[in-house]
Write a protein that holds these residues in place. Structure first.
Motif, PDB file in Angstrom:
ATOM      1  N   THR A  72       0.654  -1.050  -0.174  1.00 38.12           N
ATOM      2  CA  THR A  72      -0.035   0.404  -0.022  1.00 38.12           C
ATOM      3  C   THR A  72       1.269   1.365  -0.085  1.00 38.12           C
ATOM      4  OG1 THR A  72      -1.631  -1.091   1.394  1.00 38.12           O
ATOM      5  CG2 THR A  72      -2.114   1.383   1.497  1.00 38.12           C
ATOM      6  N   THR A  73       0.498   2.247  -0.874  1.00 39.61           N
ATOM      7  CA  THR A  73       1.124   3.164  -0.992  1.00 39.61           C
ATOM      8  C   THR A  73       0.157   4.778  -0.568  1.00 39.61           C
ATOM      9  OG1 THR A  73       2.399   1.863  -2.827  1.00 39.61           O
ATOM     10  CG2 THR A  73       3.304   4.362  -3.041  1.00 39.61           C
ATOM     11  N   ARG A  74       1.704   5.295  -0.329  1.00 37.47           N
ATOM     12  CA  ARG A  74       0.569   6.928  -0.309  1.00 37.47           C
ATOM     13  C   ARG A  74       1.074   7.431  -1.324  1.00 37.47           C
ATOM     14  NH1 ARG A  74       2.054  11.715   3.849  1.00 37.47           N
ATOM     15  NH2 ARG A  74       2.980  13.232   2.940  1.00 37.47           N
ATOM     16  N   LEU A  75      -0.931   8.095  -1.681  1.00 35.88           N
ATOM     17  CA  LEU A  75      -0.423   8.489  -3.481  1.00 35.88           C
ATOM     18  C   LEU A  75      -0.634   9.781  -3.429  1.00 35.88           C
ATOM     19  CD1 LEU A  75      -0.567   6.572  -5.725  1.00 35.88           C
ATOM     20  CD2 LEU A  75       1.690   6.878  -5.354  1.00 35.88           C
ATOM     21  N   PRO A  76      -0.204  11.295  -3.376  1.00 35.56           N
ATOM     22  CA  PRO A  76      -0.412  12.412  -4.272  1.00 35.56           C
ATOM     23  C   PRO A  76      -1.680  12.654  -4.581  1.00 35.56           C
ATOM     24  CG  PRO A  76       0.552  12.924  -4.656  1.00 35.56           C
ATOM     25  CD  PRO A  76       1.523  11.245  -5.137  1.00 35.56           C
ATOM     26  N   LEU A  77      -3.145  13.255  -4.532  1.00 35.82           N
ATOM     27  CA  LEU A  77      -4.928  13.335  -4.410  1.00 35.82           C
ATOM     28  C   LEU A  77      -4.559  14.121  -5.697  1.00 35.82           C
ATOM     29  CD1 LEU A  77      -7.420  11.846  -3.907  1.00 35.82           C
ATOM     30  CD2 LEU A  77      -7.643  13.672  -2.282  1.00 35.82           C
ATOM     31  N   ARG A  78      -4.629  14.297  -6.572  1.00 37.95           N
ATOM     32  CA  ARG A  78      -4.737  14.621  -8.157  1.00 37.95           C
ATOM     33  C   ARG A  78      -6.997  15.050  -8.010  1.00 37.95           C
ATOM     34  NH1 ARG A  78       0.341  15.816  -8.909  1.00 37.95           N
ATOM     35  NH2 ARG A  78       1.737  14.000  -8.233  1.00 37.95           N
ATOM     36  N   ASN A  79      -6.596  16.332  -9.054  1.00 39.77           N
ATOM     37  CA  ASN A  79      -7.365  16.950 -10.061  1.00 39.77           C
ATOM     38  C   ASN A  79      -7.716  15.998 -10.797  1.00 39.77           C
ATOM     39  OD1 ASN A  79      -5.925  17.731 -11.358  1.00 39.77           O
ATOM     40  ND2 ASN A  79      -6.771  20.035 -10.257  1.00 39.77           N
ATOM     41  N   THR A  80      -8.721  16.473 -11.837  1.00 37.05           N
ATOM     42  CA  THR A  80      -9.137  15.611 -12.902  1.00 37.05           C
ATOM     43  C   THR A  80      -7.510  16.129 -13.839  1.00 37.05           C
ATOM     44  OG1 THR A  80     -10.306  17.401 -13.864  1.00 37.05           O
ATOM     45  CG2 THR A  80     -11.121  14.854 -12.467  1.00 37.05           C
ATOM     46  N   ALA A  81      -7.012  17.258 -13.859  1.00 36.85           N
ATOM     47  CA  ALA A  81      -6.332  17.407 -14.912  1.00 36.85           C
ATOM     48  C   ALA A  81      -4.217  17.586 -14.670  1.00 36.85           C
ATOM     49  CB  ALA A  81      -6.208  19.155 -14.801  1.00 36.85           C
ATOM     50  N   GLY A  82      -4.665  16.629 -13.334  1.00 36.01           N
ATOM     51  CA  GLY A  82      -3.296  15.772 -12.284  1.00 36.01           C
ATOM     52  C   GLY A  82      -2.623  16.870 -11.633  1.00 36.01           C
ATOM     53  N   ALA A  83      -3.121  17.596 -11.307  1.00 33.60           N
ATOM     54  CA  ALA A  83      -2.598  18.829 -10.157  1.00 33.60           C
ATOM     55  C   ALA A  83      -2.952  18.301  -9.160  1.00 33.60           C
ATOM     56  CB  ALA A  83      -3.023  20.071 -10.512  1.00 33.60           C
ATOM     57  N   GLN A  84      -2.026  17.488  -8.186  1.00 33.13           N
ATOM     58  CA  GLN A  84      -1.898  17.565  -6.835  1.00 33.13           C
ATOM     59  C   GLN A  84      -3.281  18.456  -5.564  1.00 33.13           C
ATOM     60  OE1 GLN A  84       1.795  17.421  -4.868  1.00 33.13           O
ATOM     61  NE2 GLN A  84       0.189  16.577  -2.814  1.00 33.13           N
ATOM     62  N   LEU A  85      -3.145  18.503  -5.100  1.00 35.55           N
ATOM     63  CA  LEU A  85      -4.906  19.071  -4.435  1.00 35.55           C
ATOM     64  C   LEU A  85      -4.402  19.352  -3.437  1.00 35.55           C
ATOM     65  CD1 LEU A  85      -7.877  16.672  -5.070  1.00 35.55           C
ATOM     66  CD2 LEU A  85      -7.503  19.142  -6.434  1.00 35.55           C
ATOM     67  N   CYS A  86      -3.859  21.154  -2.822  1.00 37.09           N
ATOM     68  CA  CYS A  86      -3.328  21.354  -2.068  1.00 37.09           C
ATOM     69  C   CYS A  86      -4.797  22.357  -1.049  1.00 37.09           C
ATOM     70  CB  CYS A  86      -2.047  22.130  -2.185  1.00 37.09           C
ATOM     71  SG  CYS A  86      -0.788  20.786  -2.008  1.00 37.09           S
ATOM     72  N   ILE A  87      -4.273  23.016   0.463  1.00 37.27           N
ATOM     73  CA  ILE A  87      -4.541  23.921   0.780  1.00 37.27           C
ATOM     74  C   ILE A  87      -3.743  25.575   1.173  1.00 37.27           C
ATOM     75  CG2 ILE A  87      -6.087  25.086   2.746  1.00 37.27           C
ATOM     76  CD1 ILE A  87      -7.094  22.651   2.810  1.00 37.27           C
ATOM     77  N   ILE A  88      -3.506  26.193  -0.266  1.00 38.95           N
ATOM     78  CA  ILE A  88      -2.784  27.615   0.107  1.00 38.95           C
ATOM     79  C   ILE A  88      -3.834  28.302   1.167  1.00 38.95           C
ATOM     80  CG2 ILE A  88      -1.908  29.644  -1.773  1.00 38.95           C
ATOM     81  CD1 ILE A  88      -2.497  27.298  -4.116  1.00 38.95           C
ATOM     82  N   SER A  89      -3.169  28.823   1.788  1.00 40.81           N
ATOM     83  CA  SER A  89      -3.392  29.905   3.233  1.00 40.81           C
ATOM     84  C   SER A  89      -3.349  31.201   1.935  1.00 40.81           C
ATOM     85  CB  SER A  89      -2.079  30.231   3.785  1.00 40.81           C
ATOM     86  OG  SER A  89      -1.497  30.652   3.548  1.00 40.81           O
ATOM     87  N   ALA A  90      -3.623  32.401   2.551  1.00 37.70           N
ATOM     88  CA  ALA A  90      -4.478  33.735   2.288  1.00 37.70           C
ATOM     89  C   ALA A  90      -2.461  33.898   1.725  1.00 37.70           C
ATOM     90  CB  ALA A  90      -4.990  34.410   2.925  1.00 37.70           C
ATOM     91  N   GLN A  91      -2.060  33.880   2.446  1.00 35.26           N
ATOM     92  CA  GLN A  91      -1.043  34.351   2.758  1.00 35.26           C
ATOM     93  C   GLN A  91      -0.376  33.948   1.237  1.00 35.26           C
ATOM     94  OE1 GLN A  91      -0.155  32.835   6.586  1.00 35.26           O
ATOM     95  NE2 GLN A  91      -0.583  34.827   8.016  1.00 35.26           N
TER      96      GLN A  91
END
Length: 95
Positions: A72-91
């Motif tokens: 079992t491998t930890r993989l980045p969660l990606r959107n339909t375009a292939g970009a990784q999903l991350c939360i970007i802070s307002a700063q």
């Protein structure tokens, strides 16, 4: 005597139930995966196992556990375009 008490009890119940407060704003839709925000679920590509998805607090990005044949491998969660999903802070957002 019980016949007189019955209508009074029904009237009291009617008055109490008539005082219910109704919120006119519809509730926010809930995520089917409580550990993920609804926006992440909506953007994630469908081939990923969202039931194992989580956010890593060290980089604010989402990952999921892919159960392969051998491991079992930890993989980045990606959107339909292939970009990784991350939360970007307002700063961190560019002006």
């Amino acid at each position: 005597m019980t016949h007189l008490k019955m209508p009074a009890a029904l009237l009291t119940m009617t008055v109490v139930t008539a005082c219910a407060v109704v919120d006119p704003t519809p509730p926010e839709p809930e995520s089917p995966y409580p550990q993920l925000p609804l926006q992440v679920v909506e953007r994630a590509a469908t081939y990923q196992d969202l039931s194992t998805a989580f956010m890593d607090p060290t980089d604010n990005c989402f990952y999921y556990m892919h159960a392969g044949v051998v491991e079992t491998t930890r993989l980045p969660l990606r959107n339909t375009a292939g970009a990784q999903l991350c939360i970007i802070s307002a700063q961190a957002q560019p002006a």
